[in-house]
Every structure is written in C-alpha cells, then in structure tokens.
Design an enzyme around this catalytic site. Structure first.
Site, short mmCIF file in Angstrom:
data_model
loop_
_atom_site.label_atom_id
_atom_site.label_comp_id
_atom_site.label_asym_id
_atom_site.label_seq_id
_atom_site.Cartn_x
_atom_site.Cartn_y
_atom_site.Cartn_z
N LYS A 104 0.86 -1.19 0.00
CA LYS A 104 0.00 0.00 0.00
C LYS A 104 0.89 1.23 0.00
CE LYS A 104 -4.49 0.95 0.27
NZ LYS A 104 -5.59 0.12 -0.23
P1 NAD Z 1 -13.10 7.99 -2.37
O1 NAD Z 1 -12.08 9.00 -1.98
O2 NAD Z 1 -13.49 7.88 -3.81
O3 NAD Z 1 -14.46 8.19 -1.53
C1 NAD Z 1 -14.49 8.25 -0.15
C2 NAD Z 1 -15.88 8.67 0.31
O4 NAD Z 1 -15.90 8.66 1.74
C3 NAD Z 1 -16.28 10.07 -0.12
O5 NAD Z 1 -17.67 10.09 -0.40
C4 NAD Z 1 -15.98 10.91 1.12
O6 NAD Z 1 -16.76 12.10 1.16
C5 NAD Z 1 -16.37 9.94 2.21
N1 NAD Z 1 -15.71 10.22 3.49
C6 NAD Z 1 -14.43 10.63 3.69
N2 NAD Z 1 -14.22 10.81 5.01
C7 NAD Z 1 -15.37 10.51 5.63
C8 NAD Z 1 -15.78 10.52 6.99
N3 NAD Z 1 -14.94 10.92 7.96
N4 NAD Z 1 -17.04 10.14 7.28
C9 NAD Z 1 -17.89 9.78 6.29
N5 NAD Z 1 -17.56 9.75 4.99
C10 NAD Z 1 -16.32 10.13 4.67
O7 NAD Z 1 -12.52 6.60 -1.82
P2 NAD Z 1 -12.92 5.14 -2.29
O8 NAD Z 1 -11.98 4.74 -3.36
O9 NAD Z 1 -14.37 5.08 -2.50
O10 NAD Z 1 -12.51 4.27 -1.00
C11 NAD Z 1 -13.40 4.09 0.10
C12 NAD Z 1 -12.91 2.90 0.93
O11 NAD Z 1 -12.90 1.72 0.11
C13 NAD Z 1 -11.51 3.02 1.49
O12 NAD Z 1 -11.43 2.35 2.73
C14 NAD Z 1 -10.66 2.26 0.47
O13 NAD Z 1 -9.44 1.78 1.02
C15 NAD Z 1 -11.61 1.13 0.14
N6 NAD Z 1 -11.34 0.48 -1.14
C16 NAD Z 1 -11.34 1.19 -2.31
C17 NAD Z 1 -11.12 0.53 -3.50
C18 NAD Z 1 -11.20 1.23 -4.83
O14 NAD Z 1 -11.21 0.53 -5.86
N7 NAD Z 1 -11.30 2.54 -4.89
C19 NAD Z 1 -10.84 -0.86 -3.50
C20 NAD Z 1 -10.85 -1.55 -2.29
C21 NAD Z 1 -11.10 -0.87 -1.12
#
Ligand code: NAD
Length: 412
Positions: A104
C-alpha cells in the site's frame, strides 16, 4: 493501539485455524512488512511557497507474486495506517487467489486542498521518489481513497519518463491509456455480488432488504447504483459532509445526477438530513461502511442495529467493535472478501496490459463474479464448518495460501 497492531491481533487469532503448522518465526514473518519506504515530497505550490509532504510505500509480503495495492491521499495516511492496509492486501490477494503479494502507498495530504497542478506535481515527485522499487513484475500501484484514474495516469507517465512506455506499472488507469473497462465500478460491483450471495444463501429477497451506505466516492456510489438496479432498497447514503435518509428508499438515479452536478447532497429532495453517526446506527438489513477506517469502534459499536455489516471500506471496525457486534449476533463480512472486486479487476487490467489486449465488459464482470463468488463460498463454508466468524475464516484461508507458498519458496 494503532491500525497495524489491530490487524495483527486478528491475524494471530486466525493463525489458530490454519491447516499448516505455524512456528513463532513464521508468525513473525507474516506480521512484519518486507520493506518500508518513507519519502519526503517537496513541491512548489501555486502561490510560490515550497511545501513538503510525507509519502510511504509499504511492501508487506511478496511470496505469491509482485506487490500490489493502492495509493491513498489522506491526512491520516501515516506509516502505521499504510502498513495496516498493506497487510490487508496480502491477505485479500491470497484469499481471492490472484498471483500478487500485498502493498500500500500513501501521501499525508488533504487532496481537496490542492489544485490540479499541485496534485500533479506531488504525484510525479512521489512516483519518482519510489520508482526504483516499482515495476510491472515488482510492485503495481492502483487508486484508493483520495486518488483516481487521473492520479494513475500521472503515475504511469512519471514512471514512463524513466523506464519507457509501461502501462502495466499501474492499474485503475483511464481506459484510453490501457485501463480496463469495468475497473471504475469493480469494487462496488464486487460488494453487491457478496450481498447477492448472502441473500441467495439465506433465501432473502433484495426488494425486502435495505442498505445504508457510508461514503459516496468511487466505492460507495457504485454500490448504491448497482444495488439500486438490482432493486435493493437504499435507505441512506453519506459523504464526508452530509448523510441523507428515507425509510422508503432513495431514488439513486436522481441522486447520482444531482451529486454529479452539485458535488453535494444539499438540496436533494424527499430525504431527511442526518449525521454520519446516525447513519451507522440506523435499523437496516445491510450496513455498508465505504469510506474510511475505524468508523465503528468501542464508543459506537453498541448502537449498531443492522443484521449484516458489509466491510466495503478497509478496516472500518476496530477489534473491540468486532467483538461487540459478534456478541450482538451481527454477521460481519470482512474487507478482505467484500472489497476485493477492485484488485480482482486490477489483475485483469494487468493481464490485458501485459498482452496488449482488451477484454469486453461482459467478460470482466463475469470473471469478477466467478472469482468473488468462489471466495465467498470458501469463507462461508469454512466459517460454518469450523464455527468461526467470517473474518477469521477469510484471514485463515489467506494465511494458509501465503504460508504454503513461503514453504515452497524456502522461506520456512
Ligand atoms: P473515495 O475518496 O473515492 O471516496 C471516499 C468517500 O468517503 C467520499 O464520499 C468521502 O466524502 C467519504 N468520506 C471521507 N471521510 C469521511 C468521513 N470521515 N465520514 C464519512 N464519509 C467520509 O474513496 P474510495 O476509493 O471510494 O474508497 C473508500 C474505501 O474503500 C476506502 O477504505 C478504500 O481503502 C476502500 N477500497 C477502495 C477501493 C477502490 O477501488 N477505490 C478498493 C478496495 C477498497
């Protein structure tokens, strides 16, 4: 206790349920990252000032293949958080049985506070600072919280400026640069495949089951869209600023149009505005945290009222919260299974890049479904046959695969 220690507690617990014999040395190997890279990234800001950001790339374990894992831009992305997430990638990739180790990356920055050109420069500086540790057969980054396809295009370009055209160096790129169709929706689609499998095993009807989703980014928005298409009732969603609720269900098509225009839920009609904490405490069938880590912890776990907790985010529950939910008979489906759709389709993207070939969307989605459903069934069956929870089941399956391969390669 930091996030990395929290992951290791569960890993050590899971090691009691593996088939392989496990020595203290082996346990030390699986709880110690192989390489921790810390870089400082100075950039010139638009106002002429120089600012220095801390960047990390943690390469946790590579016995099963090249390191693989996302890069996160977030103020909390410190070394321990990135270490914890790198470990989860090792167990996730092993669970879904794709030929990658775990890694990561992260930069401690609030991406929303930087202009596009500042973000471009920061991404370039970070990539050039770690480039000798990357490679299509060494370590392949991808997007995560606060990063996206544009960030990957910049990383590919920076790496290519030294090593030449290398699309397989990152996944989650724009399709025009060798990205895979279906990668943008893959994590969310995988989450919904997991929910579908739960419903099919327990003979539940999607139309009678409600979802509350925290986070409306790359993962949360796609979960809402795909689950809505499949007729699940989406009763609540949130982003960092607002949460909205309608007990009869939100029209997600209208919401996505509104959100894409305004970048906010404000002024969306036919919903109540609630707090992010209230969303986590709603009475619903599936609670889906899809934002950041440790949002459910010892202070609020007792108030959670869902039937199933679906970990779309990485590490949204602390170990204490895990125990509290178990005592309340709430089934927790763990991150290593639930959000694996992203890395599964990243694997497809990497294969397509190595062969300079493109798959159709139908093939991407059906191969994704095959892999995640197989992993779901393995986790589900082991959990029920050995009477352990789904997290311990998922981690122990991943552990067995990593330890077995480490033995073949002569590490243990
Ligand atoms: P992103 O940045 O696209 O979206 C994050 C979302 O969470 C946004 O809507 C933001 O406003 C919201 N957010 C941020 N802080 C917050 C808080 N304190 N309280 C409530 N909402 C909050 O990120 P993402 O890519 O959607 O990732 C989200 C999660 O999924 C993370 O844990 C990431 O590690 C995990 N993840 C993502 C992927 C991927 O393909 N993008 C794959 C596996 C896991």
């Amino acid at each position: 206790m930091n996030a990395y220690d929290e992951i290791n507690i569960k890993l050590l617990e899971a090691s009691k349920y593996i088939k392989n014999d496990v020595s203290d040395g082996t346990l030390e190997m699986i709880t110690t990252p192989w390489r921790e890279i810390v870089v400082s990234c100075p950039i010139k800001m638009d106002n002429g000032d120089t600012k220095v950001f801390s960047g990390y790339r943690i390469q946790h374990n590579a016995v099963r293949g090249p390191y693989k894992g996302g890069v996160r831009y977030h103020p909390d992305a410190d070394q321990n958080e990135v270490k914890a997430l790198s470990s989860l990638m090792t167990w996730k990739n092993a669970l879904v049985n794709i030929p990658f180790g775990g890694a990561k990356g992260g930069i401690q920055v609030s991406a929303g506070d930087l202009s596009k050109s500042e973000l471009h420069n920061l991404t370039k500086r970070y990539t050039l600072s770690i480039d000798k540790f990357l490679g299509p057969n060494t370590d392949i980054p991808a997007p995560d919280l606060g990063t996206n396809a544009q960030t990957m295009a910049w990383m590919m370009d920076a790496y290519g400026s030294i090593h030449g055209y290398t699309p397989a160096i990152v996944t989650g790129k724009p399709v025009e640069l060798g990205g895979s169709v279906g990668r943008d929706s893959a994590t969310g689609r995988g989450v919904v495949f997991v929910i579908d499998e739960i419903c099919s095993n327990l003979k539940l009807n999607p139309q009678e089951n409600s979802l509350a989703i925290q986070g409306f980014g790359q993962v949360g928005k796609w979960i809402a869209k795909i689950a809505y298409e499949k007729k699940y009732k989406i009763v609540a969603v949130s982003d960092v600023s607002n949460a909205i609720y309608n007990k009869n269900g939100i029209n997600v098509d209208e919401l996505v149009t509104h959100y894409e225009k305004d970048k906010s839920f404000a002024n969306f009609e036919n919903v109540d505005f609630i707090s992010n904490n209230e969303l986590l405490n709603l009475k619903c069938d599936f609670l889906v945290p899809a934002a950041i880590e440790r949002v459910i912890n010892k202070d609020n776990a007792d108030k959670v009222q869902c039937k199933f907790l679906i970990e779309a985010a990485n590490h949204p529950l602390t170990p204490e919260a895990d125990d509290i939910l178990e005592s309340k008979n709430i089934s927790v489906f763990p991150d290593t299974l639930v959000n694996s759709g992203g890395v599964i389709v990243s694997y497809f993207e990497w294969i397509q890049n190595l062969y300079q070939h493109h798959w159709e969307i139908e093939r991407v989605n059906s191969e994704l479904q095959k892999i995640i459903t197989k992993a779901f069934n393995e986790v589900y069956d082991k959990s029920h046959s050995e009477n352990i929870n789904y997290r311990l089941s998922a981690l122990s399956i991943g552990l067995d695969r990593v330890i077995h391969t480490a033995g073949l390669r002569g590490y243990i």
